[in-house]
Design an enzyme around this catalytic site. Sequence first.
Site, PDB file in Angstrom:
ATOM      1  N   GLY A   1       0.830  -1.211   0.000  1.00  0.00           N
ATOM      2  CA  GLY A   1       0.000   0.000   0.000  1.00  0.00           C
ATOM      3  C   GLY A   1       0.858   1.252   0.000  1.00  0.00           C
ATOM      4  O   GLY A   1       0.983   1.936   1.035  1.00  0.00           O
ATOM      5  N   TYR A   2       1.469   1.572  -1.129  1.00  0.00           N
ATOM      6  CA  TYR A   2       2.276   2.791  -1.258  1.00  0.00           C
ATOM      7  C   TYR A   2       1.483   3.872  -2.014  1.00  0.00           C
ATOM      8  O   TYR A   2       1.209   4.928  -1.490  1.00  0.00           O
ATOM      9  CB  TYR A   2       3.563   2.493  -2.046  1.00  0.00           C
ATOM     10  CG  TYR A   2       4.756   1.989  -1.254  1.00  0.00           C
ATOM     11  CD1 TYR A   2       4.603   1.219  -0.113  1.00  0.00           C
ATOM     12  CD2 TYR A   2       6.056   2.261  -1.668  1.00  0.00           C
ATOM     13  CE1 TYR A   2       5.698   0.748   0.582  1.00  0.00           C
ATOM     14  CE2 TYR A   2       7.164   1.796  -0.979  1.00  0.00           C
ATOM     15  CZ  TYR A   2       6.993   1.045   0.140  1.00  0.00           C
ATOM     16  OH  TYR A   2       8.084   0.587   0.820  1.00  0.00           O
ATOM     17  N   SER A   3       1.119   3.561  -3.298  1.00  0.00           N
ATOM     18  CA  SER A   3       0.563   4.585  -4.187  1.00  0.00           C
ATOM     19  C   SER A   3      -0.824   5.048  -3.756  1.00  0.00           C
ATOM     20  O   SER A   3      -1.606   4.268  -3.194  1.00  0.00           O
ATOM     21  CB  SER A   3       0.456   4.037  -5.606  1.00  0.00           C
ATOM     22  OG  SER A   3       1.680   3.508  -6.009  1.00  0.00           O
TER      23      SER A   3
ATOM     24  N   GLU B   1      12.509  -4.088  -4.684  1.00  0.00           N
ATOM     25  CA  GLU B   1      11.431  -4.280  -5.665  1.00  0.00           C
ATOM     26  C   GLU B   1      11.988  -4.107  -7.078  1.00  0.00           C
ATOM     27  O   GLU B   1      11.741  -4.910  -7.965  1.00  0.00           O
ATOM     28  CB  GLU B   1      10.308  -3.267  -5.413  1.00  0.00           C
ATOM     29  CG  GLU B   1       9.170  -3.378  -6.424  1.00  0.00           C
ATOM     30  CD  GLU B   1       8.021  -2.399  -6.176  1.00  0.00           C
ATOM     31  OE1 GLU B   1       8.118  -1.536  -5.283  1.00  0.00           O
ATOM     32  OE2 GLU B   1       7.013  -2.511  -6.891  1.00  0.00           O
TER      33      GLU B   1
ATOM     34  N   SER C   1       8.005   4.637 -12.143  1.00  0.00           N
ATOM     35  CA  SER C   1       8.041   4.640 -13.621  1.00  0.00           C
ATOM     36  C   SER C   1       9.483   4.754 -14.130  1.00  0.00           C
ATOM     37  O   SER C   1      10.379   5.215 -13.414  1.00  0.00           O
ATOM     38  CB  SER C   1       7.210   5.804 -14.165  1.00  0.00           C
ATOM     39  OG  SER C   1       7.932   7.008 -13.994  1.00  0.00           O
ATOM     40  N   ASN C   2       9.699   4.351 -15.382  1.00  0.00           N
ATOM     41  CA  ASN C   2      11.064   4.363 -15.932  1.00  0.00           C
ATOM     42  C   ASN C   2      11.629   5.779 -16.053  1.00  0.00           C
ATOM     43  O   ASN C   2      12.838   5.970 -15.944  1.00  0.00           O
ATOM     44  CB  ASN C   2      11.094   3.628 -17.275  1.00  0.00           C
ATOM     45  CG  ASN C   2      11.002   2.115 -17.069  1.00  0.00           C
ATOM     46  OD1 ASN C   2      10.698   1.649 -15.970  1.00  0.00           O
ATOM     47  ND2 ASN C   2      11.263   1.356 -18.103  1.00  0.00           N
ATOM     48  N   GLU C   3      10.735   6.766 -16.228  1.00  0.00           N
ATOM     49  CA  GLU C   3      11.227   8.147 -16.266  1.00  0.00           C
ATOM     50  C   GLU C   3      11.838   8.506 -14.897  1.00  0.00           C
ATOM     51  O   GLU C   3      12.893   9.134 -14.815  1.00  0.00           O
ATOM     52  CB  GLU C   3      10.083   9.134 -16.593  1.00  0.00           C
ATOM     53  CG  GLU C   3       9.571   9.077 -18.025  1.00  0.00           C
ATOM     54  CD  GLU C   3       8.633   7.896 -18.271  1.00  0.00           C
ATOM     55  OE1 GLU C   3       8.178   7.263 -17.302  1.00  0.00           O
ATOM     56  OE2 GLU C   3       8.360   7.594 -19.451  1.00  0.00           O
TER      57      GLU C   3
HETATM   58  C1  FAD Z   1      -0.061  -2.847 -12.854  1.00  0.00           C
HETATM   59  C2  FAD Z   1       0.375  -1.952 -11.734  1.00  0.00           C
HETATM   60  C3  FAD Z   1       0.553  -2.495 -10.480  1.00  0.00           C
HETATM   61  C4  FAD Z   1       0.912  -1.672  -9.407  1.00  0.00           C
HETATM   62  N1  FAD Z   1       1.004  -2.221  -8.157  1.00  0.00           N
HETATM   63  C5  FAD Z   1       1.205  -1.414  -7.108  1.00  0.00           C
HETATM   64  C6  FAD Z   1       1.148  -1.935  -5.780  1.00  0.00           C
HETATM   65  O1  FAD Z   1       0.952  -3.139  -5.565  1.00  0.00           O
HETATM   66  N2  FAD Z   1       1.282  -1.078  -4.756  1.00  0.00           N
HETATM   67  C7  FAD Z   1       1.513   0.251  -4.942  1.00  0.00           C
HETATM   68  O2  FAD Z   1       1.673   0.958  -3.962  1.00  0.00           O
HETATM   69  N3  FAD Z   1       1.566   0.786  -6.182  1.00  0.00           N
HETATM   70  C8  FAD Z   1       1.406  -0.006  -7.267  1.00  0.00           C
HETATM   71  N4  FAD Z   1       1.441   0.515  -8.536  1.00  0.00           N
HETATM   72  C9  FAD Z   1       1.554   1.967  -8.690  1.00  0.00           C
HETATM   73  C10 FAD Z   1       2.852   2.444  -9.339  1.00  0.00           C
HETATM   74  O3  FAD Z   1       3.901   2.397  -8.439  1.00  0.00           O
HETATM   75  C11 FAD Z   1       2.564   3.858  -9.876  1.00  0.00           C
HETATM   76  O4  FAD Z   1       1.635   3.729 -10.929  1.00  0.00           O
HETATM   77  C12 FAD Z   1       3.818   4.541 -10.355  1.00  0.00           C
HETATM   78  O5  FAD Z   1       4.647   4.875  -9.291  1.00  0.00           O
HETATM   79  C13 FAD Z   1       3.501   5.821 -11.188  1.00  0.00           C
HETATM   80  O6  FAD Z   1       2.638   6.658 -10.484  1.00  0.00           O
HETATM   81  P1  FAD Z   1       1.283   7.217 -11.148  1.00  0.00           P
HETATM   82  O7  FAD Z   1       0.581   6.075 -11.775  1.00  0.00           O
HETATM   83  O8  FAD Z   1       0.565   8.005 -10.107  1.00  0.00           O
HETATM   84  O9  FAD Z   1       1.774   8.178 -12.327  1.00  0.00           O
HETATM   85  P2  FAD Z   1       2.246   9.699 -12.175  1.00  0.00           P
HETATM   86  O10 FAD Z   1       3.175   9.832 -11.018  1.00  0.00           O
HETATM   87  O11 FAD Z   1       1.037  10.582 -12.196  1.00  0.00           O
HETATM   88  O12 FAD Z   1       3.071   9.917 -13.528  1.00  0.00           O
HETATM   89  C14 FAD Z   1       2.428  10.096 -14.800  1.00  0.00           C
HETATM   90  C15 FAD Z   1       3.544  10.193 -15.850  1.00  0.00           C
HETATM   91  O13 FAD Z   1       4.385  11.321 -15.606  1.00  0.00           O
HETATM   92  C16 FAD Z   1       5.752  10.926 -15.505  1.00  0.00           C
HETATM   93  N5  FAD Z   1       6.420  11.698 -14.461  1.00  0.00           N
HETATM   94  C17 FAD Z   1       5.935  11.989 -13.219  1.00  0.00           C
HETATM   95  N6  FAD Z   1       6.848  12.705 -12.506  1.00  0.00           N
HETATM   96  C18 FAD Z   1       7.932  12.851 -13.305  1.00  0.00           C
HETATM   97  C19 FAD Z   1       9.225  13.471 -13.136  1.00  0.00           C
HETATM   98  N7  FAD Z   1       9.563  14.075 -11.983  1.00  0.00           N
HETATM   99  N8  FAD Z   1      10.115  13.409 -14.157  1.00  0.00           N
HETATM  100  C20 FAD Z   1       9.791  12.778 -15.330  1.00  0.00           C
HETATM  101  N9  FAD Z   1       8.576  12.177 -15.547  1.00  0.00           N
HETATM  102  C21 FAD Z   1       7.671  12.200 -14.561  1.00  0.00           C
HETATM  103  C22 FAD Z   1       5.694   9.448 -15.136  1.00  0.00           C
HETATM  104  O14 FAD Z   1       6.854   8.766 -15.555  1.00  0.00           O
HETATM  105  C23 FAD Z   1       4.455   8.976 -15.877  1.00  0.00           C
HETATM  106  O15 FAD Z   1       4.792   8.673 -17.210  1.00  0.00           O
HETATM  107  C24 FAD Z   1       1.116  -0.282  -9.625  1.00  0.00           C
HETATM  108  C25 FAD Z   1       0.965   0.255 -10.907  1.00  0.00           C
HETATM  109  C26 FAD Z   1       0.609  -0.555 -11.950  1.00  0.00           C
HETATM  110  C27 FAD Z   1       0.415   0.059 -13.312  1.00  0.00           C
END
Ligand code: FAD
Length: 414
Positions: free
Chosen positions: A140-142, A262, A399-401
Amino acid sequence: MARPQEERPRKSVMDLDFSAEDLAFQAEARRFLAEAFPKDLREKQDRGEDFSKDDIVRWHKILAQKGWVAPSWPTQYGGTGWTPTQKYIWSEEQARADVLAIPPFGLSMLAPVLYTFGTEAQKQRFLPRIYNADDWWCQGYSEPGAGSDLASLKTKAERIAGDDGREYYLVNGQKTWTTLAQYADWGFFLVRTDPNAKPQAGISFLLIDMKSPGVTVRPIITLEGGHEVNDVFLDNVKVPVENRIYEENQGWTCAKALLQHERSGIAGVARSKRNLEKLRGMARTERSDTGGSLIDDAFFRRKLAELEIDLTALEFTELRTLAGESSGQGPGPESSILKIKGTEIQQRLTELALEAAGHYGAPHLLGLPHNQAAIGPFDARGAAGEYFNTRKTSIYGGSNEIQRNIIAKMVLGL
Ligand SMILES: Cc1cc2nc3c(=O)[nH]c(=O)nc-3n(C[C@H](O)[C@H](O)[C@H](O)COP(=O)(O)OP(=O)(O)OC[C@H]3O[C@@H](n4cnc5c(N)ncnc54)[C@H](O)[C@@H]3O)c2cc1C
């Protein structure tokens, strides 16, 4: 001026030659996997069916009984004490045998946090249950407003005195994308315990019983029609203070350590090697536009070769990380390199698999019903679903970014 030889920092040495013992271990691992993986699970896999929670727990317990479920843990808690080469052989053999992968949440993500930061009582209470798959864990992070910028998370935990004389946190908020929370007995959560501190300074790391009153799990259905992720709502959930790992407001330290574990785990080199072989097999039976076999098509061959070269380079990077871990260095920011390259390769593999499968992949797209036996190569059946599902890998685990930002700052010092 160059430093004298003896002052230079020591690098971890990587010896990749298989010794006689390694070869014996490889044979033992291969034999064990061939005998121990349940026949009915293999049949299920051959029919292209998904594994259930019970299937996964069953295989986890078989590995635990053998003593091989947590090779990277310290031996005092159940680790195998294997050399990096043996760990490498084990992951190779698992991929070669195509056995199901155990979810990482308890074994590879929470456990290192527990044995690094937990109290003795917490280690005793939770580690054996993780080892034996008695508890299923979720992460439970995001939150809806906190993904890449995780430190802006808002889920609130306030201290209260319970009627039973014990101290509790009262937790309120929403987590999202919580993988397999529908199966979870427990979750590790990041919560805000000091709203006035700087974002990273006011966070704590809590273990929450998912059966507690006030916890609601709601499915999120993904593009290919699967139920893997969820929203988790926490509504006045009472969590005993002794379920907090490490100091109050210092949870960010645990959070970061966990993320590095992770990320290195996401690379999935051995499985990508296995998938590359499957892809090669499909390309042998399928025809190219020019009429010959796809494997003989110069464009396709080039894409396959490029993938294989990148995968080999990644394999050596992973081996260096393994060698470092065995000499006591945890996975550092370099795990971001593994995460980026590993997930890019996974995505490229599914893209090529879909290209090779062509229209044979289509009936299974989005789980469309079909009343005839599937035609075309077996591996084509899952190609469309895999392609869509694998888009996630460059997003989750940070994310990879964001990984590129980490490399720029922490590795390159930019
Ligand atoms: C299938 C799946 C399973 C997951 N499982 C879990 C889980 O079990 N528990 C959990 O806690 N989370 C989980 N996650 C969440 C995951 O960690 C987040 O989706 C991830 O960290 C990206 O956050 P966001 O989706 O809010 O995108 P955002 O943070 O809103 O980002 C949107 C876009 O903007 C880019 N971006 C944002 N900030 C920057 C920056 N500073 N510089 C450059 N680019 C940037 C990102 O790369 C992305 O492309 C899961 C996600 C997926 C898709």
